[in-house]
Design a protein around this motif. Structure first.
Motif, mmCIF file in Angstrom:
data_model
loop_
_atom_site.group_PDB
_atom_site.id
_atom_site.type_symbol
_atom_site.label_atom_id
_atom_site.label_comp_id
_atom_site.label_asym_id
_atom_site.label_seq_id
_atom_site.Cartn_x
_atom_site.Cartn_y
_atom_site.Cartn_z
ATOM 1 N N ALA A 265 0.834 -1.205 0.000
ATOM 2 C CA ALA A 265 0.000 0.000 0.000
ATOM 3 C C ALA A 265 0.869 1.255 0.000
ATOM 4 O O ALA A 265 0.595 2.226 -0.727
ATOM 5 C CB ALA A 265 -0.924 -0.006 1.210
ATOM 6 N N ILE A 266 1.918 1.246 0.772
ATOM 7 C CA ILE A 266 2.815 2.399 0.849
ATOM 8 C C ILE A 266 3.484 2.654 -0.497
ATOM 9 O O ILE A 266 3.576 3.802 -0.950
ATOM 10 C CB ILE A 266 3.853 2.175 1.960
ATOM 11 C CG1 ILE A 266 3.170 2.255 3.332
ATOM 12 C CG2 ILE A 266 4.996 3.190 1.871
ATOM 13 C CD1 ILE A 266 4.013 1.707 4.460
ATOM 14 N N PHE A 267 3.943 1.597 -1.144
ATOM 15 C CA PHE A 267 4.531 1.774 -2.475
ATOM 16 C C PHE A 267 3.509 2.363 -3.446
ATOM 17 O O PHE A 267 3.836 3.229 -4.261
ATOM 18 C CB PHE A 267 5.064 0.447 -3.010
ATOM 19 C CG PHE A 267 6.410 0.058 -2.478
ATOM 20 C CD1 PHE A 267 7.459 0.968 -2.473
ATOM 21 C CD2 PHE A 267 6.647 -1.221 -2.006
ATOM 22 C CE1 PHE A 267 8.711 0.616 -1.988
ATOM 23 C CE2 PHE A 267 7.898 -1.585 -1.518
ATOM 24 C CZ PHE A 267 8.927 -0.662 -1.511
ATOM 25 N N GLY A 268 2.264 1.895 -3.383
ATOM 26 C CA GLY A 268 1.237 2.388 -4.288
ATOM 27 C C GLY A 268 0.909 3.853 -4.065
ATOM 28 O O GLY A 268 0.854 4.646 -5.018
ATOM 29 N N PHE A 269 0.696 4.247 -2.807
ATOM 30 C CA PHE A 269 0.372 5.646 -2.516
ATOM 31 C C PHE A 269 1.584 6.548 -2.754
ATOM 32 O O PHE A 269 1.422 7.700 -3.183
ATOM 33 C CB PHE A 269 -0.126 5.782 -1.073
ATOM 34 C CG PHE A 269 -1.561 5.415 -0.915
ATOM 35 C CD1 PHE A 269 -2.574 6.333 -1.178
ATOM 36 C CD2 PHE A 269 -1.931 4.139 -0.528
ATOM 37 C CE1 PHE A 269 -3.908 5.996 -1.041
ATOM 38 C CE2 PHE A 269 -3.271 3.781 -0.388
ATOM 39 C CZ PHE A 269 -4.264 4.715 -0.648
ATOM 40 N N GLY A 270 2.756 6.026 -2.473
ATOM 41 C CA GLY A 270 3.948 6.811 -2.747
ATOM 42 C C GLY A 270 4.097 7.119 -4.221
ATOM 43 O O GLY A 270 4.400 8.253 -4.617
ATOM 44 N N TYR A 271 3.871 6.104 -5.060
ATOM 45 C CA TYR A 271 3.994 6.321 -6.498
ATOM 46 C C TYR A 271 2.942 7.319 -6.997
ATOM 47 O O TYR A 271 3.204 8.145 -7.866
ATOM 48 C CB TYR A 271 3.855 5.012 -7.267
ATOM 49 C CG TYR A 271 4.082 5.200 -8.738
ATOM 50 C CD1 TYR A 271 5.374 5.254 -9.254
ATOM 51 C CD2 TYR A 271 3.008 5.370 -9.613
ATOM 52 C CE1 TYR A 271 5.587 5.465 -10.607
ATOM 53 C CE2 TYR A 271 3.214 5.579 -10.960
ATOM 54 C CZ TYR A 271 4.510 5.624 -11.451
ATOM 55 O OH TYR A 271 4.713 5.851 -12.792
ATOM 56 N N LYS A 272 1.768 7.257 -6.407
ATOM 57 C CA LYS A 272 0.671 8.133 -6.834
ATOM 58 C C LYS A 272 0.921 9.596 -6.459
ATOM 59 O O LYS A 272 0.683 10.505 -7.274
ATOM 60 C CB LYS A 272 -0.642 7.644 -6.200
ATOM 61 C CG LYS A 272 -1.846 8.539 -6.451
ATOM 62 C CD LYS A 272 -2.280 8.552 -7.905
ATOM 63 C CE LYS A 272 -3.561 9.338 -8.094
ATOM 64 N NZ LYS A 272 -3.989 9.369 -9.524
ATOM 65 N N TYR A 273 1.394 9.840 -5.248
ATOM 66 C CA TYR A 273 1.406 11.199 -4.725
ATOM 67 C C TYR A 273 2.792 11.804 -4.485
ATOM 68 O O TYR A 273 2.884 13.024 -4.294
ATOM 69 C CB TYR A 273 0.628 11.244 -3.404
ATOM 70 C CG TYR A 273 -0.832 10.896 -3.573
ATOM 71 C CD1 TYR A 273 -1.709 11.783 -4.210
ATOM 72 C CD2 TYR A 273 -1.339 9.686 -3.114
ATOM 73 C CE1 TYR A 273 -3.051 11.461 -4.374
ATOM 74 C CE2 TYR A 273 -2.683 9.356 -3.266
ATOM 75 C CZ TYR A 273 -3.528 10.251 -3.899
ATOM 76 O OH TYR A 273 -4.859 9.931 -4.058
ATOM 77 N N LEU A 274 3.831 11.002 -4.456
ATOM 78 C CA LEU A 274 5.131 11.531 -4.037
ATOM 79 C C LEU A 274 6.186 11.534 -5.135
ATOM 80 O O LEU A 274 7.329 11.923 -4.868
ATOM 81 C CB LEU A 274 5.667 10.709 -2.853
ATOM 82 C CG LEU A 274 4.822 10.735 -1.588
ATOM 83 C CD1 LEU A 274 5.446 9.844 -0.518
ATOM 84 C CD2 LEU A 274 4.663 12.155 -1.061
ATOM 85 N N ASN A 275 5.835 11.138 -6.341
ATOM 86 C CA ASN A 275 6.839 11.039 -7.402
ATOM 87 C C ASN A 275 7.067 12.410 -8.049
ATOM 88 O O ASN A 275 6.850 12.614 -9.252
ATOM 89 C CB ASN A 275 6.410 10.016 -8.450
ATOM 90 C CG ASN A 275 7.556 9.579 -9.337
ATOM 91 O OD1 ASN A 275 8.717 9.762 -8.997
ATOM 92 N ND2 ASN A 275 7.230 9.023 -10.486
ATOM 93 N N LYS A 276 7.528 13.349 -7.208
ATOM 94 C CA LYS A 276 7.750 14.724 -7.659
ATOM 95 C C LYS A 276 9.066 15.229 -7.075
ATOM 96 O O LYS A 276 9.346 15.021 -5.899
ATOM 97 C CB LYS A 276 6.603 15.630 -7.198
ATOM 98 C CG LYS A 276 5.227 15.179 -7.679
ATOM 99 C CD LYS A 276 4.124 16.015 -7.051
ATOM 100 C CE LYS A 276 2.747 15.500 -7.453
ATOM 101 N NZ LYS A 276 1.659 16.260 -6.792
ATOM 102 N N PRO A 277 9.861 15.912 -7.876
ATOM 103 C CA PRO A 277 11.127 16.447 -7.365
ATOM 104 C C PRO A 277 10.914 17.711 -6.542
ATOM 105 O O PRO A 277 9.905 18.397 -6.682
ATOM 106 C CB PRO A 277 11.915 16.751 -8.635
ATOM 107 C CG PRO A 277 10.857 17.098 -9.632
ATOM 108 C CD PRO A 277 9.666 16.214 -9.304
ATOM 109 N N SER A 278 11.872 18.019 -5.687
ATOM 110 C CA SER A 278 11.867 19.281 -4.961
ATOM 111 C C SER A 278 13.249 19.511 -4.372
ATOM 112 O O SER A 278 14.003 18.558 -4.129
ATOM 113 C CB SER A 278 10.811 19.296 -3.850
ATOM 114 O OG SER A 278 11.246 18.536 -2.732
ATOM 115 N N ALA A 279 13.567 20.769 -4.108
ATOM 116 C CA ALA A 279 14.855 21.100 -3.493
ATOM 117 C C ALA A 279 14.933 20.521 -2.083
ATOM 118 O O ALA A 279 15.993 20.065 -1.642
ATOM 119 C CB ALA A 279 15.042 22.615 -3.466
#
Length: 368
Positions: A265-279
């Motif tokens: 579940a963590i891998f799935g939600f991470g891929y959905k919402y956290l696959n964004k770069p930032s400083a």
């Protein structure tokens, strides 16, 4: 199709979050009645209610980090031979591990002994750095297998694995290996990973499976993305059952399945919402590994200063979190990050390279 060679900011974020939860988890131990048995300074005022959310984390947090570490090896061997891999892992894992045993662990042991007016002494011990020792052993054991699979990337095994991971039961089938481990090893406490055979074997399986998940291709990521809510519902249902029916101590085979469902579940939600770069992510990714190595010194220092104060117990808990975080920040920012010869001792390259590829960089390859 989701490519496995693209930069994966979600794994970076999840790893940073996992390290942050590790710090909070260890600070929560200070307020449990059994803290001293694990070598933690114990508060006279307890917060035993914290144990319920702690046990939710504890069933998956360490296996999850082993999964991520195994994923790191997959990316590393795409541009290294076996000699280069062993040399790189020795530099970035073995060196910090040995340095930590000699120079970091003795400090937090000393702080514990001084707080309780115990005789000062130290025998070489990995303490919280046991994780790194395990990773080194796993790399040595599995390198021949990893490079064999690398040579067979276009073979039938990978195609079948990719097809199987396209089935929602595919990722969950990993739990069968964990159930088998529980049946064979029979751990007294499922969540007791550190310096136990249970922790060694469950870590070995998670490390190898982490490699296989990215090796398999894009179907795994598509599956956990599409089925993330189902995995989360199953994980939450199993946790509530463990809480309501078993008073948080369910049979090991149930906890093994729960652990896997949380991780998927963590891998799935991470891929959905956290696959964004930032400083911020670039900075935190570099800081996470040194903070992991250093955090027990920071925690014991903060606990020694805060616990004697006449403050409400909740304020003490929050103050130790804040003080531990600030201590780690200042040591990382003004010493580890800036002094050239110190950087390798904490798993960093000699030069900061914020554009290094995800998981193949120092902060993602070891930890863990």
């Amino acid at each position: 199709m989701i490519m496995t060679t693209q930069r994966r900011y979600d794994i970076d974020w999840l790893r940073v979050i996992a390290i942050a939860l590790l710090l909070i988890y260890h600070i929560a131990i200070v307020f449990q009645p059994w803290a001293m048995f694990l070598g933690f300074i114990k508060s006279d005022e307890l917060m035993e209610g914290l144990w319920k959310p702690m046990t939710l984390l504890n069933v998956w947090r360490i296996p999850f980090l082993f999964f991520v570490s195994g994923m790191g090896v997959y990316f590393a061997i795409r541009k290294r031979n076996w000699k280069e891999l062993l040399l790189e892992r020795s530099r970035r894992i073995l060196l910090p591990f040995l340095f930590g045993v000699v120079a970091i662990v003795p400090i937090h042991f000393l702080l514990f002994q001084a707080y309780y007016h115990l005789p000062i002494g130290y025998v070489a011990h990995p303490a919280h750095l046991w994780f790194l020792g395990n990773i080194i052993v796993y790399v040595l054991l599995l390198t021949p297998v990893f490079f064999y699979l690398k040579k067979s990337e276009k073979g039938a095994f990978r195609k079948k694995l990719d097809a199987w991971m396209g089935n929602p039961l595919g990722p969950l089938s990993i739990s069968l290996l964990v159930v088998l481990e529980v049946i064979l090893v029979r751990p007294q406490v499922f969540e007791m990973y550190a310096l136990t055979w249970h922790g060694f074997f469950i870590g070995l399986m998670a490390f190898f499976c982490g490699f296989l998940l990215v090796y398999s291709g894009g179907s795994f990521w598509k599956t956990v993305l599409n089925w993330r809510w189902a995995y989360l519902g199953l994980a939450l249902g199993m946790y509530l059952t463990r809480w309501m029916v078993y008073d948080l101590v369910a049979p090991g085979y149930l906890m093994a399945i729960e652990s896997t469902t949380w991780i998927m579940a963590i891998f799935g939600f991470g891929y959905k919402y956290l696959n964004k770069p930032s400083a911020i992510l670039s900075y935190l990714t570099q800081a996470a590994y040194p903070v992991y190595i250093l955090h027990m010194v920071a925690l014991n220092t903060a606990a020694s200063l805060v616990l004697p104060l006449d403050w409400p117990v909740l304020v003490k808990f929050l103050a130790i979190i804040g003080a531990t975080g600030l201590f780690c920040f200042f040591i990382f920012e003004f010493l580890i990050r800036r002094i050239l010869f110190i950087r390798p001792l904490f798993g960093l390259s000699l030069q900061s390279n914020p554009d290094s590829k995800l998981i193949s960089g120092p902060a993602n390859s070891q930890l863990s």
